[in-house]
Design an enzyme around this catalytic site. Structure first.
Site, PDB file in Angstrom:
ATOM      1  N   HIS A 180       7.026   2.525  19.144  1.00 43.91           N
ATOM      2  CA  HIS A 180       6.117   3.103  18.145  1.00 43.91           C
ATOM      3  C   HIS A 180       6.629   4.460  17.663  1.00 43.91           C
ATOM      4  O   HIS A 180       5.943   5.484  17.756  1.00 43.91           O
ATOM      5  CB  HIS A 180       4.703   3.239  18.716  1.00 43.91           C
ATOM      6  CG  HIS A 180       3.648   3.367  17.657  1.00 43.91           C
ATOM      7  ND1 HIS A 180       3.309   2.329  16.835  1.00 43.91           N
ATOM      8  CD2 HIS A 180       2.872   4.405  17.285  1.00 43.91           C
ATOM      9  CE1 HIS A 180       2.364   2.722  16.000  1.00 43.91           C
ATOM     10  NE2 HIS A 180       2.079   3.984  16.251  1.00 43.91           N
ATOM     11  N   ARG A 198      -2.838  -8.578  -1.860  1.00 42.15           N
ATOM     12  CA  ARG A 198      -4.035  -9.081  -2.544  1.00 42.15           C
ATOM     13  C   ARG A 198      -4.139  -8.536  -3.952  1.00 42.15           C
ATOM     14  O   ARG A 198      -4.702  -9.169  -4.842  1.00 42.15           O
ATOM     15  CB  ARG A 198      -5.289  -8.712  -1.746  1.00 42.15           C
ATOM     16  CG  ARG A 198      -5.431  -9.459  -0.435  1.00 42.15           C
ATOM     17  CD  ARG A 198      -6.729  -9.103   0.268  1.00 42.15           C
ATOM     18  NE  ARG A 198      -6.792  -7.675   0.581  1.00 42.15           N
ATOM     19  CZ  ARG A 198      -7.827  -7.084   1.172  1.00 42.15           C
ATOM     20  NH1 ARG A 198      -8.894  -7.794   1.492  1.00 42.15           N
ATOM     21  NH2 ARG A 198      -7.804  -5.796   1.443  1.00 42.15           N
ATOM     22  N   GLU A 221       2.509  -5.144  26.014  1.00 45.82           N
ATOM     23  CA  GLU A 221       3.110  -4.022  26.722  1.00 45.82           C
ATOM     24  C   GLU A 221       4.436  -4.457  27.328  1.00 45.82           C
ATOM     25  O   GLU A 221       4.550  -5.544  27.890  1.00 45.82           O
ATOM     26  CB  GLU A 221       2.162  -3.573  27.831  1.00 45.82           C
ATOM     27  CG  GLU A 221       2.711  -2.500  28.737  1.00 45.82           C
ATOM     28  CD  GLU A 221       1.800  -2.234  29.918  1.00 45.82           C
ATOM     29  OE1 GLU A 221       2.082  -1.312  30.683  1.00 45.82           O
ATOM     30  OE2 GLU A 221       0.808  -2.983  30.079  1.00 45.82           O
ATOM     31  N   GLY A 269       0.837  -1.190   0.000  1.00 47.25           N
ATOM     32  CA  GLY A 269       0.000   0.000   0.000  1.00 47.25           C
ATOM     33  C   GLY A 269       0.867   1.233   0.000  1.00 47.25           C
ATOM     34  O   GLY A 269       1.965   1.244  -0.554  1.00 47.25           O
ATOM     35  N   ARG A 270       0.400   2.292   0.642  1.00 43.58           N
ATOM     36  CA  ARG A 270       1.123   3.556   0.606  1.00 43.58           C
ATOM     37  C   ARG A 270       2.543   3.425   1.150  1.00 43.58           C
ATOM     38  O   ARG A 270       3.508   3.887   0.534  1.00 43.58           O
ATOM     39  CB  ARG A 270       0.365   4.615   1.410  1.00 43.58           C
ATOM     40  CG  ARG A 270      -1.011   4.973   0.861  1.00 43.58           C
ATOM     41  CD  ARG A 270      -1.649   6.045   1.731  1.00 43.58           C
ATOM     42  NE  ARG A 270      -2.978   6.421   1.263  1.00 43.58           N
ATOM     43  CZ  ARG A 270      -4.093   5.845   1.677  1.00 43.58           C
ATOM     44  NH1 ARG A 270      -4.034   4.863   2.569  1.00 43.58           N
ATOM     45  NH2 ARG A 270      -5.265   6.235   1.234  1.00 43.58           N
ATOM     46  N   ILE A 271       2.695   2.796   2.318  1.00 43.96           N
ATOM     47  CA  ILE A 271       4.009   2.687   2.939  1.00 43.96           C
ATOM     48  C   ILE A 271       4.863   1.639   2.238  1.00 43.96           C
ATOM     49  O   ILE A 271       6.035   1.875   1.916  1.00 43.96           O
ATOM     50  CB  ILE A 271       3.862   2.361   4.437  1.00 43.96           C
ATOM     51  CG1 ILE A 271       3.177   3.523   5.161  1.00 43.96           C
ATOM     52  CG2 ILE A 271       5.226   2.069   5.067  1.00 43.96           C
ATOM     53  CD1 ILE A 271       2.769   3.216   6.588  1.00 43.96           C
ATOM     54  N   THR A 298       6.987  -2.634  11.149  1.00 42.46           N
ATOM     55  CA  THR A 298       6.628  -1.267  11.527  1.00 42.46           C
ATOM     56  C   THR A 298       5.136  -1.032  11.315  1.00 42.46           C
ATOM     57  O   THR A 298       4.687   0.104  11.194  1.00 42.46           O
ATOM     58  CB  THR A 298       7.437  -0.230  10.717  1.00 42.46           C
ATOM     59  OG1 THR A 298       7.261  -0.487   9.313  1.00 42.46           O
ATOM     60  CG2 THR A 298       8.908  -0.289  11.057  1.00 42.46           C
ATOM     61  N   SER A 299       4.358  -2.131  11.263  1.00 37.08           N
ATOM     62  CA  SER A 299       2.905  -1.989  11.110  1.00 37.08           C
ATOM     63  C   SER A 299       2.256  -2.102  12.481  1.00 37.08           C
ATOM     64  O   SER A 299       2.452  -1.238  13.326  1.00 37.08           O
ATOM     65  CB  SER A 299       2.356  -3.028  10.130  1.00 37.08           C
ATOM     66  OG  SER A 299       2.599  -4.349  10.577  1.00 37.08           O
ATOM     67  N   ARG A 300       1.509  -3.165  12.732  1.00 38.08           N
ATOM     68  CA  ARG A 300       0.905  -3.392  14.043  1.00 38.08           C
ATOM     69  C   ARG A 300       1.499  -4.657  14.658  1.00 38.08           C
ATOM     70  O   ARG A 300       1.791  -5.627  13.949  1.00 38.08           O
ATOM     71  CB  ARG A 300      -0.617  -3.516  13.926  1.00 38.08           C
ATOM     72  CG  ARG A 300      -1.333  -2.197  13.676  1.00 38.08           C
ATOM     73  CD  ARG A 300      -1.067  -1.183  14.780  1.00 38.08           C
ATOM     74  NE  ARG A 300      -1.817   0.050  14.592  1.00 38.08           N
ATOM     75  CZ  ARG A 300      -2.924   0.355  15.263  1.00 38.08           C
ATOM     76  NH1 ARG A 300      -3.400  -0.473  16.155  1.00 38.08           N
ATOM     77  NH2 ARG A 300      -3.531   1.499  15.047  1.00 38.08           N
TER      78      ARG A 300
END
Length: 339
Positions: A303, A175, A265, A153-155, A233-235
């Site tokens: 983050h 996809r 955490e 995608g964008r990143i 570097t996503s989730r």
């Protein structure tokens, strides 16, 4: 209208107030450093609009405590911290901020790749202890290596452009294929398993949802080369934490691991001991996270990938623009897409 901002730093408040004056928005604005959740929602009981960051948790219960709420806008590209479906059922619109940090996160991705390739972490640790040596610090070139980009995608697309500039071979999994990346940068789209098995560097750039939960897991991570590098570097929940720990203990992922987000955490041992009601699962995740921090070929950051002055100002500007559009027309510039 009453507009409440949660999770706002002092400099952000000043920037937002300046934008509000420029646009001459006639609303009441309130700012809080804390996140919005069940413990702080009472401060915003009369809110018409709330703006939050990813550390806020807008559950059904939190949303119900704001009866006047008409708009939720998150200052992030992810929105899994908001019960979007429930908000829509109540007639509340939800906006997000996509595209604010395409180059920003991509640049940070390569900062992690280069830091691991040239062993910055052990080098810096040596120097802080007064140890001036090259022993154990031989790195690798990234020119000529194969990078596998999960999500273009964008990143991810910007990562491909940077990788091309470094002279890397580029594989991608998505996809849908981006024809521009194929034509300009020679990107080869393959299945996920093939990408994992062929890549020297695997970097993940996907949103988090049911389909991407643990996309990289303890089963398919075994397909990666022994000396491969893994970057996320996503989730955090897109990559299974236990899979990474298991791979490292088995001597795999020797190229290193760079995580800007993590599945749990990170706390100190003292904090763990003080906590009550800590589930076995949470304790296990905390121990795994602590193990990662102790490894010299693992870099974990809090983050930070999006966190530049430029990107942060773009987020704030787009947030105020959405609020202005909503007040004037009832519409949004960047509504959360329908699923």
């Amino acid at each position: 209208m009453k507009v409440y901002f949660f999770g706002v730093e002092d400099w952000e408040k000043l920037h937002i107030e300046r934008k509000i004056r420029e646009k001459q928005l006639q609303c009441e604005f309130f700012f809080f450093k804390e996140a919005l959740d069940e413990t702080t929602v009472d401060r915003a009981k009369d809110a018409d609009i709330v703006s939050v960051f990813i550390y806020s948790k807008l559950t059904k219960e939190v949303i119900d405590k704001m009866p006047n709420l008409k708009l939720i806008i998150t200052r992030s590209s992810g929105y899994d911290h908001i019960d979007v479906e429930y908000a829509r059922k109540k007639g509340i619109k939800v906006a997000y901020i996509p595209g604010y940090g395409n180059n920003t996160v991509a640049e940070y991705t390569f900062a992690l790749i280069l830091a691991l390739a040239r062993k910055f972490k052990p080098m810096i640790e040596n120097l802080t202890q007064g140890i001036f040596t090259r022993e154990g610090l031989m790195g690798i070139d990234i020119m000529g290596k194969t990078i596998g980009i999960v999500g273009t995608g964008r990143i991810g697309s910007h990562v491909a452009r940077i990788a091309y500039g470094f002279g890397m071979k580029i594989l991608a999994y998505d996809r849908s294929k981006n024809m521009e990346l194929i034509e300009k940068y020679g990107v080869e789209y393959v299945g996920l398993e093939e990408l994992l098995s062929r890549s020297d560097v695997v970097t993940v750039h996907l949103p988090y949802n049911r389909a991407t939960h643990f996309l990289i897991n303890r089963f398919n991570i075994k397909l990666m080369k022994l000396d491969a590098m893994l970057i996320n570097t996503s989730r955090g929940e897109v990559v299974e934490l236990e899979a990474i720990v298991e791979a490292l203990k088995e001597g795999r992922l020797a190229g290193g691991v760079g995580l800007d987000t993590i599945e749990t955490e990170i706390t100190t041992e003292e904090e763990l001991l003080r906590k009550t009601g800590l589930t076995t699962l949470k304790l296990k995740k905390a121990v795994e996270a602590k193990y990662l921090l102790s490894q010299e070929n693992v870099i974990v950051s809090p983050h930070l990938a999006y966190y530049t002055k430029d990107a942060s100002e773009r987020i704030l500007d787009m947030t105020v623009d959405n609020i202005q559009q909503f007040i004037q027309t009832g519409e949004l510039i960047t509504p959360v897409p329908e699923t």
